[in-house]
Design a protein around this motif. Sequence first.
Motif, PDB file in Angstrom:
ATOM      1  N   TYR A   1       0.816  -1.215   0.000  1.00  0.00           N
ATOM      2  CA  TYR A   1       0.000   0.000   0.000  1.00  0.00           C
ATOM      3  C   TYR A   1       0.853   1.270   0.000  1.00  0.00           C
ATOM      4  O   TYR A   1       0.315   2.357  -0.124  1.00  0.00           O
ATOM      5  N   GLY A   2       2.164   1.126   0.202  1.00  0.00           N
ATOM      6  CA  GLY A   2       3.016   2.311   0.232  1.00  0.00           C
ATOM      7  C   GLY A   2       2.861   3.044   1.553  1.00  0.00           C
ATOM      8  O   GLY A   2       2.823   2.431   2.621  1.00  0.00           O
ATOM      9  N   PHE A   3       2.700   4.380   1.473  1.00  0.00           N
ATOM     10  CA  PHE A   3       2.651   5.202   2.693  1.00  0.00           C
ATOM     11  C   PHE A   3       1.250   5.235   3.304  1.00  0.00           C
ATOM     12  O   PHE A   3       0.608   6.281   3.383  1.00  0.00           O
ATOM     13  N   VAL A   4       0.805   4.060   3.719  1.00  0.00           N
ATOM     14  CA  VAL A   4      -0.498   3.927   4.385  1.00  0.00           C
ATOM     15  C   VAL A   4      -0.236   3.449   5.814  1.00  0.00           C
ATOM     16  O   VAL A   4       0.559   2.530   6.023  1.00  0.00           O
ATOM     17  N   GLY A   5      -0.899   4.103   6.770  1.00  0.00           N
ATOM     18  CA  GLY A   5      -0.648   3.780   8.175  1.00  0.00           C
ATOM     19  C   GLY A   5      -1.773   3.025   8.834  1.00  0.00           C
ATOM     20  O   GLY A   5      -2.951   3.323   8.593  1.00  0.00           O
ATOM     21  N   ASP A   6      -1.418   2.044   9.663  1.00  0.00           N
ATOM     22  CA  ASP A   6      -2.389   1.379  10.543  1.00  0.00           C
ATOM     23  C   ASP A   6      -2.253   2.017  11.922  1.00  0.00           C
ATOM     24  O   ASP A   6      -1.136   2.100  12.453  1.00  0.00           O
ATOM     25  N   VAL A   7      -3.375   2.440  12.489  1.00  0.00           N
ATOM     26  CA  VAL A   7      -3.343   3.187  13.750  1.00  0.00           C
ATOM     27  C   VAL A   7      -2.821   2.320  14.889  1.00  0.00           C
ATOM     28  O   VAL A   7      -3.239   1.177  15.061  1.00  0.00           O
ATOM     29  N   LYS A   8      -1.884   2.883  15.661  1.00  0.00           N
ATOM     30  CA  LYS A   8      -1.325   2.179  16.815  1.00  0.00           C
ATOM     31  C   LYS A   8      -1.762   2.825  18.120  1.00  0.00           C
ATOM     32  O   LYS A   8      -1.964   2.141  19.111  1.00  0.00           O
TER      33      LYS A   8
ATOM     34  N   LYS B   1     -12.068  21.891  27.175  1.00  0.00           N
ATOM     35  CA  LYS B   1     -11.844  23.348  27.086  1.00  0.00           C
ATOM     36  C   LYS B   1     -12.819  23.995  26.105  1.00  0.00           C
ATOM     37  O   LYS B   1     -12.745  25.193  25.852  1.00  0.00           O
ATOM     38  N   GLY B   2     -13.670  23.211  25.465  1.00  0.00           N
ATOM     39  CA  GLY B   2     -14.644  23.773  24.521  1.00  0.00           C
ATOM     40  C   GLY B   2     -14.154  23.801  23.086  1.00  0.00           C
ATOM     41  O   GLY B   2     -14.776  24.404  22.218  1.00  0.00           O
ATOM     42  N   VAL B   3     -13.009  23.146  22.848  1.00  0.00           N
ATOM     43  CA  VAL B   3     -12.472  23.084  21.484  1.00  0.00           C
ATOM     44  C   VAL B   3     -13.122  21.896  20.758  1.00  0.00           C
ATOM     45  O   VAL B   3     -13.370  20.854  21.372  1.00  0.00           O
ATOM     46  N   VAL B   4     -13.380  22.060  19.464  1.00  0.00           N
ATOM     47  CA  VAL B   4     -13.951  20.971  18.666  1.00  0.00           C
ATOM     48  C   VAL B   4     -12.892  20.479  17.674  1.00  0.00           C
ATOM     49  O   VAL B   4     -12.591  21.158  16.686  1.00  0.00           O
ATOM     50  N   PRO B   5     -12.285  19.313  17.947  1.00  0.00           N
ATOM     51  CA  PRO B   5     -11.265  18.796  17.030  1.00  0.00           C
ATOM     52  C   PRO B   5     -11.861  18.404  15.673  1.00  0.00           C
ATOM     53  O   PRO B   5     -12.932  17.796  15.627  1.00  0.00           O
ATOM     54  N   VAL B   6     -11.149  18.778  14.610  1.00  0.00           N
ATOM     55  CA  VAL B   6     -11.540  18.393  13.246  1.00  0.00           C
ATOM     56  C   VAL B   6     -10.376  17.592  12.684  1.00  0.00           C
ATOM     57  O   VAL B   6      -9.298  18.136  12.415  1.00  0.00           O
ATOM     58  N   MET B   7     -10.572  16.293  12.562  1.00  0.00           N
ATOM     59  CA  MET B   7      -9.454  15.399  12.276  1.00  0.00           C
ATOM     60  C   MET B   7      -9.367  15.014  10.804  1.00  0.00           C
ATOM     61  O   MET B   7     -10.344  14.530  10.221  1.00  0.00           O
ATOM     62  N   ALA B   8      -8.175  15.209  10.237  1.00  0.00           N
ATOM     63  CA  ALA B   8      -7.893  14.823   8.851  1.00  0.00           C
ATOM     64  C   ALA B   8      -7.380  13.379   8.820  1.00  0.00           C
ATOM     65  O   ALA B   8      -6.779  12.921   9.798  1.00  0.00           O
ATOM     66  N   PRO B   9      -7.589  12.673   7.712  1.00  0.00           N
ATOM     67  CA  PRO B   9      -7.156  11.263   7.647  1.00  0.00           C
ATOM     68  C   PRO B   9      -5.666  11.066   7.343  1.00  0.00           C
ATOM     69  O   PRO B   9      -5.291  10.399   6.389  1.00  0.00           O
ATOM     70  N   LEU B  10      -4.826  11.708   8.151  1.00  0.00           N
ATOM     71  CA  LEU B  10      -3.374  11.571   8.028  1.00  0.00           C
ATOM     72  C   LEU B  10      -2.829  11.265   9.412  1.00  0.00           C
ATOM     73  O   LEU B  10      -3.264  11.871  10.397  1.00  0.00           O
ATOM     74  N   THR B  11      -1.879  10.333   9.492  1.00  0.00           N
ATOM     75  CA  THR B  11      -1.257   9.987  10.767  1.00  0.00           C
ATOM     76  C   THR B  11       0.259  10.093  10.590  1.00  0.00           C
ATOM     77  O   THR B  11       0.728  10.473   9.511  1.00  0.00           O
ATOM     78  N   HIS B  12       1.015   9.769  11.643  1.00  0.00           N
ATOM     79  CA  HIS B  12       2.477   9.778  11.484  1.00  0.00           C
ATOM     80  C   HIS B  12       3.085   8.613  12.258  1.00  0.00           C
ATOM     81  O   HIS B  12       2.440   8.044  13.141  1.00  0.00           O
TER      82      HIS B  12
ATOM     83  N   GLY C   1       6.088   8.720  13.893  1.00  0.00           N
ATOM     84  CA  GLY C   1       7.014   9.127  14.954  1.00  0.00           C
ATOM     85  C   GLY C   1       8.454   9.222  14.469  1.00  0.00           C
ATOM     86  O   GLY C   1       9.336   9.638  15.217  1.00  0.00           O
ATOM     87  N   ALA C   2       8.686   8.838  13.218  1.00  0.00           N
ATOM     88  CA  ALA C   2      10.049   8.911  12.675  1.00  0.00           C
ATOM     89  C   ALA C   2      10.114   9.905  11.515  1.00  0.00           C
ATOM     90  O   ALA C   2      11.004   9.847  10.678  1.00  0.00           O
ATOM     91  N   GLY C   3       9.118  10.778  11.475  1.00  0.00           N
ATOM     92  CA  GLY C   3       9.149  11.835  10.458  1.00  0.00           C
ATOM     93  C   GLY C   3       8.311  11.565   9.228  1.00  0.00           C
ATOM     94  O   GLY C   3       8.281  12.386   8.313  1.00  0.00           O
ATOM     95  N   ASN C   4       7.621  10.435   9.206  1.00  0.00           N
ATOM     96  CA  ASN C   4       6.821  10.120   8.019  1.00  0.00           C
ATOM     97  C   ASN C   4       5.332  10.318   8.273  1.00  0.00           C
ATOM     98  O   ASN C   4       4.783   9.758   9.231  1.00  0.00           O
ATOM     99  N   LEU C   5       4.705  11.100   7.395  1.00  0.00           N
ATOM    100  CA  LEU C   5       3.233  11.170   7.408  1.00  0.00           C
ATOM    101  C   LEU C   5       2.717   9.927   6.697  1.00  0.00           C
ATOM    102  O   LEU C   5       3.353   9.435   5.764  1.00  0.00           O
ATOM    103  N   LEU C   6       1.582   9.408   7.143  1.00  0.00           N
ATOM    104  CA  LEU C   6       1.000   8.224   6.508  1.00  0.00           C
ATOM    105  C   LEU C   6      -0.478   8.464   6.242  1.00  0.00           C
ATOM    106  O   LEU C   6      -1.177   9.087   7.057  1.00  0.00           O
ATOM    107  N   ASN C   7      -0.934   8.004   5.089  1.00  0.00           N
ATOM    108  CA  ASN C   7      -2.335   8.141   4.703  1.00  0.00           C
ATOM    109  C   ASN C   7      -3.140   7.054   5.425  1.00  0.00           C
ATOM    110  O   ASN C   7      -2.748   5.888   5.428  1.00  0.00           O
ATOM    111  N   THR C   8      -4.232   7.438   6.060  1.00  0.00           N
ATOM    112  CA  THR C   8      -5.023   6.474   6.835  1.00  0.00           C
ATOM    113  C   THR C   8      -6.502   6.657   6.527  1.00  0.00           C
ATOM    114  O   THR C   8      -7.004   7.794   6.540  1.00  0.00           O
ATOM    115  N   ASN C   9      -7.185   5.571   6.250  1.00  0.00           N
ATOM    116  CA  ASN C   9      -8.610   5.611   5.913  1.00  0.00           C
ATOM    117  C   ASN C   9      -9.405   6.399   6.960  1.00  0.00           C
ATOM    118  O   ASN C   9      -9.246   6.182   8.163  1.00  0.00           O
TER     119      ASN C   9
END
Length: 257
Positions: free
Chosen positions: A119-126, A139-150, A152-160
């Motif tokens: 799959y290349g740069f695709v991440g499985d959530v750990k 605190k009243g903040v509303v997180p808006v999460m994009a489907p990208l993870t990392h 920890g070694a500097g690589n962004l990974l695409n995640t469903n």
Amino acid sequence: MREKLTVIKVGGKIVEEEATLHKLLDDFAAIEGYKVLVHGGGRSATKLATQLGIESQMVNGRRITDAETLKVVTMVYGGLVNKNIVAGLQARGVNALGLTGADMDVIRSAKRPVKDVDYGFVGDVKQVNAEFLGDLIHKGVVPVMAPLTHDGAGNLLNTNADTIAGETAKALATLFDVTLVFCFEKKGVLRDENDDDSVIPQLTPAEFKQYVAEGVIQGGMIPKLENSFEALNAGVGEVVITLASAINESSGTRIKK
Ligand SMILES: Nc1ncnc2c1ncn2[C@@H]1O[C@H](COP(=O)(O)OP(=O)(O)O)[C@@H](O)[C@H]1O
Ligand SMILES: CC(=O)N[C@@H](CCC(=O)OP(=O)(O)O)C(=O)O
């Protein structure tokens, strides 16, 4: 009693169109109490990739993500789609904060091991940083999460994005009473994809297996439902699959353990 939290996941067909996105943001802004929005954007990524002459290939509902495709999805999910949603929510009085998994180490993943498919740069959530998300939410903040993870070694990974929603809901279920809503362009899981009114009101794992065997449930709906059952088994209180314009109604398909 624990506080309630709603996690809404919105897919690519809804975020791609301005009219459907604006309606979704109106409805999301109207949800009372603590909430999180997880977005996809697969269709927008495919469109931009095509414009750049990059071919898109999906296998089992996941994008084969080579180095060039990773640049495209990072721009589309972490940039355009996420920031449009955040600005739209701010305009509606919702104090939204856009996040990829790399921001504040919110979602750590590992590159999917190569088995039959690379799959290349695709991440499985750990790991999901529920404590940090919980603090933000309180605190009243509303997180808006994009489907990208990392990793920890500097690589962004695409995640469903359905996986991001399921894993985030599971992690936050340690702190809140979580309802997870997958919304998309149909009224729910349908008995007949061509008949919009054939919504299956409740779905158990045994019925799911049967429908998959019959070919009634297929494609992207399979991982969406697998994520749903997994979330319920891991402590999420309620999972619903419904029409994007009906997130504040009690319609759609309710997933059962
Ligand atoms: N029985 C079914 N009922 C509804 N949708 C189904 C069914 N089987 C397959 N699908 C497909 O699943 C798709 C939703 O999955 P996906 O494309 O991953 O959506 P999203 O954009 O929400 O992530 C629908 O667009 C539909 O084509
Ligand atoms: C690894 C993988 O497949 N990532 C997905 C992430 C976006 C997504 O899931 O978007 P929708 O919710 O709109 O389908 C992709 O690139 O298509």
